[in-house]
Design an enzyme around this catalytic site. Structure first.
Site, PDB file in Angstrom:
ATOM      1  N   HIS A  69      31.537  38.700  37.231  1.00 57.93           N
ATOM      2  CA  HIS A  69      33.221  39.828  37.976  1.00 57.93           C
ATOM      3  C   HIS A  69      33.507  39.278  38.782  1.00 57.93           C
ATOM      4  O   HIS A  69      32.331  39.087  39.699  1.00 57.93           O
ATOM      5  CB  HIS A  69      32.801  41.495  37.062  1.00 57.93           C
ATOM      6  CG  HIS A  69      31.592  41.632  38.094  1.00 57.93           C
ATOM      7  ND1 HIS A  69      31.774  42.274  39.449  1.00 57.93           N
ATOM      8  CD2 HIS A  69      30.462  41.727  37.985  1.00 57.93           C
ATOM      9  CE1 HIS A  69      30.935  43.070  40.050  1.00 57.93           C
ATOM     10  NE2 HIS A  69      30.092  42.375  39.113  1.00 57.93           N
ATOM     11  N   ASP A  71      35.834  42.295  40.592  1.00 56.29           N
ATOM     12  CA  ASP A  71      35.641  43.265  41.388  1.00 56.29           C
ATOM     13  C   ASP A  71      34.232  43.950  42.364  1.00 56.29           C
ATOM     14  O   ASP A  71      33.307  43.268  41.603  1.00 56.29           O
ATOM     15  CB  ASP A  71      35.634  44.070  40.345  1.00 56.29           C
ATOM     16  CG  ASP A  71      34.808  44.443  38.872  1.00 56.29           C
ATOM     17  OD1 ASP A  71      34.587  43.836  39.023  1.00 56.29           O
ATOM     18  OD2 ASP A  71      34.430  45.510  38.678  1.00 56.29           O
ATOM     19  N   ASP A  96      25.969  41.629  45.322  1.00 53.61           N
ATOM     20  CA  ASP A  96      26.845  41.945  43.478  1.00 53.61           C
ATOM     21  C   ASP A  96      28.714  41.490  43.896  1.00 53.61           C
ATOM     22  O   ASP A  96      29.273  42.921  43.983  1.00 53.61           O
ATOM     23  CB  ASP A  96      26.837  43.081  43.386  1.00 53.61           C
ATOM     24  CG  ASP A  96      27.284  44.399  42.286  1.00 53.61           C
ATOM     25  OD1 ASP A  96      27.313  43.131  41.288  1.00 53.61           O
ATOM     26  OD2 ASP A  96      26.941  45.445  42.031  1.00 53.61           O
ATOM     27  N   GLU A 137      33.698  45.478  36.070  1.00 56.27           N
ATOM     28  CA  GLU A 137      32.746  45.410  35.050  1.00 56.27           C
ATOM     29  C   GLU A 137      31.969  46.591  36.353  1.00 56.27           C
ATOM     30  O   GLU A 137      31.347  47.578  35.602  1.00 56.27           O
ATOM     31  CB  GLU A 137      31.608  43.894  35.401  1.00 56.27           C
ATOM     32  CG  GLU A 137      30.367  44.549  35.145  1.00 56.27           C
ATOM     33  CD  GLU A 137      29.181  45.116  35.929  1.00 56.27           C
ATOM     34  OE1 GLU A 137      28.226  45.724  35.208  1.00 56.27           O
ATOM     35  OE2 GLU A 137      29.521  45.364  37.601  1.00 56.27           O
ATOM     36  N   GLU A 138      32.791  47.545  37.766  1.00 53.43           N
ATOM     37  CA  GLU A 138      32.575  47.785  38.351  1.00 53.43           C
ATOM     38  C   GLU A 138      32.967  49.122  37.532  1.00 53.43           C
ATOM     39  O   GLU A 138      33.291  49.978  38.211  1.00 53.43           O
ATOM     40  CB  GLU A 138      32.616  47.672  39.032  1.00 53.43           C
ATOM     41  CG  GLU A 138      32.120  46.936  39.537  1.00 53.43           C
ATOM     42  CD  GLU A 138      30.144  46.746  40.386  1.00 53.43           C
ATOM     43  OE1 GLU A 138      30.271  48.416  39.789  1.00 53.43           O
ATOM     44  OE2 GLU A 138      29.631  45.869  40.723  1.00 53.43           O
ATOM     45  N   GLU A 165      24.568  38.998  37.267  1.00 54.80           N
ATOM     46  CA  GLU A 165      24.204  39.970  38.688  1.00 54.80           C
ATOM     47  C   GLU A 165      23.331  39.576  39.320  1.00 54.80           C
ATOM     48  O   GLU A 165      22.212  38.970  38.510  1.00 54.80           O
ATOM     49  CB  GLU A 165      23.599  41.217  37.811  1.00 54.80           C
ATOM     50  CG  GLU A 165      25.103  41.173  36.439  1.00 54.80           C
ATOM     51  CD  GLU A 165      25.578  42.196  37.944  1.00 54.80           C
ATOM     52  OE1 GLU A 165      26.561  43.014  38.912  1.00 54.80           O
ATOM     53  OE2 GLU A 165      27.004  42.363  37.094  1.00 54.80           O
TER      54      GLU A 165
END
Length: 384
Positions: A69, A71, A96, A137-138, A165
């Site tokens: 991801h 974001d 992350d 994802e966030e 992750e």
């Protein structure tokens, strides 16, 4: 451009906002295409989802999905200027998960080059790899995430998925379940000058949270977890500064361990006096067998990069891996080392990025021998 430089470039985009996500998505698409990889974009709620596929279109070969991801959570402006201190690369999203995503992109490029240069002589000739880079994802819109939509409509189908992750180069074969609960705590209003005549719901709300922390479910464990995680995420109450609040709402984020029943957790919460459950969201724990042939192949590939990597572990947080598992696709979390995600001093280990990249390439190379030609999961999806 290696994985460190690519990480630095991606960190420079503020992808906590839609404009930065669109700009970063365009950069990643152009980067892939500059390396001869056909990438295409799909819109999801106005944000770009990037997809690319390498390997044979033969449905008889195993298909692996690499998921990342773009974001990030919001950060201070200076966090979007990466800084290196020895092995540590600081910046919002380094850990992350722009670091892991960058190494994943480089590994995908490495695999594409080997497939192109060696053709049938490469062990990778017997595997298909699908890359997906998502923008949400966030997001708190957990029921509208792009990964769920892509899996449900068949765009993402395969035999095994890795979401990048951060895991300290360990393999996350389990993740706690999620139970997010919004509660109303009731009290009695009174004038602010005579609080003893009322029953302050805001004060009671904090006591309710402390009570939840001591309920029977909070002391249960499983083979990979000592206990659930319980967090007071939001609190809101009061109508005026000179009133004793008679109502306060709190949101409690509970990450329960495999084997626990979320409905039993709710029953215990509802038994607390003056508490009303307004809304809840539940997601089951993520569980993949440690003997799954893809997991074994990944473990061996990671172990080949050096000491202190490749162990199967449980993860406290949830991720998009759940979307694959819900569709019957085994999925694990696997990413580089670092610390401080969502915090002011977020960093990723530069050395671990290189190891992560090598491990992914070695894993893809090993798949045909490790799992054979017969696919373990569903058939590979054609390009949209």
């Amino acid at each position: 451009m290696d994985e460190r430089l690519l990480t630095e470039r991606l960190v420079g985009y503020d992808t906590s906002a839609s404009a930065g996500l669109r700009a970063a998505g365009g950069f990643v698409k152009g980067w892939l295409e500059s390396h001869g990889i056909d990438a295409w974009e799909r819109d999801h709620d106005g944000l770009p989802v990037l997809l690319a596929t390498i390997g044979p279109e033969d449905p008889a070969v195993p298909t692996v999905i690499l998921h990342g991801h773009l974001d990030v959570v919001p950060g201070h402006p200076d966090q979007f200027t990466p800084e290196r201190d020895g092995d540590r690369l600081y910046g919002r999203g380094t850990y992350d998960m722009k670091g892991g995503l960058s190494a994943m992109l480089c590994a995908f490029r490495d695999c594409a080059a080997e497939m192109r240069d060696l053709g049938a002589r490469s062990p990778m000739a017997g595997v298909r790899v699908q890359l997906v880079v998502v923008p949400d994802e966030e997001s708190e819109q957990v029921d509208r995430r792009s990964t769920d939509a892509l899996v449900k409509d068949g765009t993402l189908r395969g035999d095994f998925a890795i979401t990048g992750e951060p895991t300290e180069l360990q393999i996350g074969v389990q993740a706690k379940g999620v139970l997010a609960v919004r509660l109303a705590v009731h009290g009695v209003s009174a004038h602010g000058s005579t609080p003893w005549l009322g029953d302050n719901a805001a004060l009671k709300a904090f006591d309710v949270f402390r009570r939840i922390e001591t309920l029977p479910f909070s002391r249960q464990s499983s083979d990979l977890y000592d206990r659930p995680s319980i967090n007071l995420a939001r609190i809101h109450g009061g109508d005026a500064f000179n009133m004793v609040p008679d109502r306060c709402e709190i949101t409690v984020d509970i990450r329960f361990v495999p084997g626990q029943d979320p409905m039993e957790i709710l029953r215990q919460i509802r038994a607390i006096p003056d508490v009303e459950v307004l809304k809840f969201l539940e997601r089951a724990p993520a569980i993949v067998s440690r003997s799954n042939p893809f997991v074994v192949a990944l473990r061996d590939a990671v172990a080949g990069t050096g000491e202190g990597a490749g162990m199967a572990v449980g993860r406290d947080g949830a991720s998009d891996a759940f979307a694959f598992l819900e569709a019957g696709i085994p999925a694990v979390e696997f990413g580089p080392s670092g610390n401080g995600h969502h915090g002011p001093e977020e960093w990723v280990s530069v050395e671990s990025l290189a190891r992560y990249r090598r491990a992914l390439v070695a894993f893809v190379r090993s798949i045909p021998a490790a799992v054979g030609a017969e696919p373990v999961g569903g058939p590979a999806a054609p390009r949209p």
